[in-house]
Scaffold this motif. Structure first.
Motif: not given
Length: 133
Positions: A60-70
């Motif tokens: 998996h590629l997990i894209v995170k910004c702040m507390f959110i998993v986009n």
């Protein structure tokens, strides 16, 4: 699991020029609220720049910004990776971006600081990915 931080461009500061300018104007006028405005703007910039990251974990590629998993993208579903300078809203703090195209019509724009190492890692997991970089 490998974690890649987002590249950060100078233009991010430009987005906050008005609030910072307004805060300085408040300080000159003798209002203490200006100090709070400057501190909040600076904390926001630091928080966003430290929290935007891209994680390659098994398949998996997990894209995170702040507390959110986009996005949580199956690497086996990634079709194509290409360079882009799109200004569309995305979890990327630089205009030096790559577009990750997955599924049939989905895509996400990201800006890993070490983009070639990031791409190489994805290609190790899924050599079927078409890369134009």
């Amino acid at each position: 699991m490998k974690i890649y931080k987002s590249k950060v461009d100078w233009w991010l500061g430009l987005v906050l020029v008005y609030p910072i300018f307004r805060s300085f104007a408040s300080i000159i006028e003798g209002e203490w609220i200006g100090y709070i405005g400057i501190v909040l703007c600076l904390l926001f910039i630091v928080f966003i720049s430290k929290s935007t990251r891209y994680i390659i974990s098994e398949n998996h590629l997990i894209v995170k910004c702040m507390f959110i998993v986009n996005d949580k993208i199956e690497i086996s579903k990634i079709r194509k990776i290409e360079k882009t300078n799109s200004i569309l809203s995305s979890p990327a703090l630089s205009l030096d971006r790559i577009a990750i195209k997955f599924n049939k019509y989905d895509e996400v724009y990201i800006s890993p600081k070490e983009s070639q190492a990031f791409i190489d890692e994805l290609l190790k997991i899924n050599p079927e990915i078409e890369s134009t970089i």
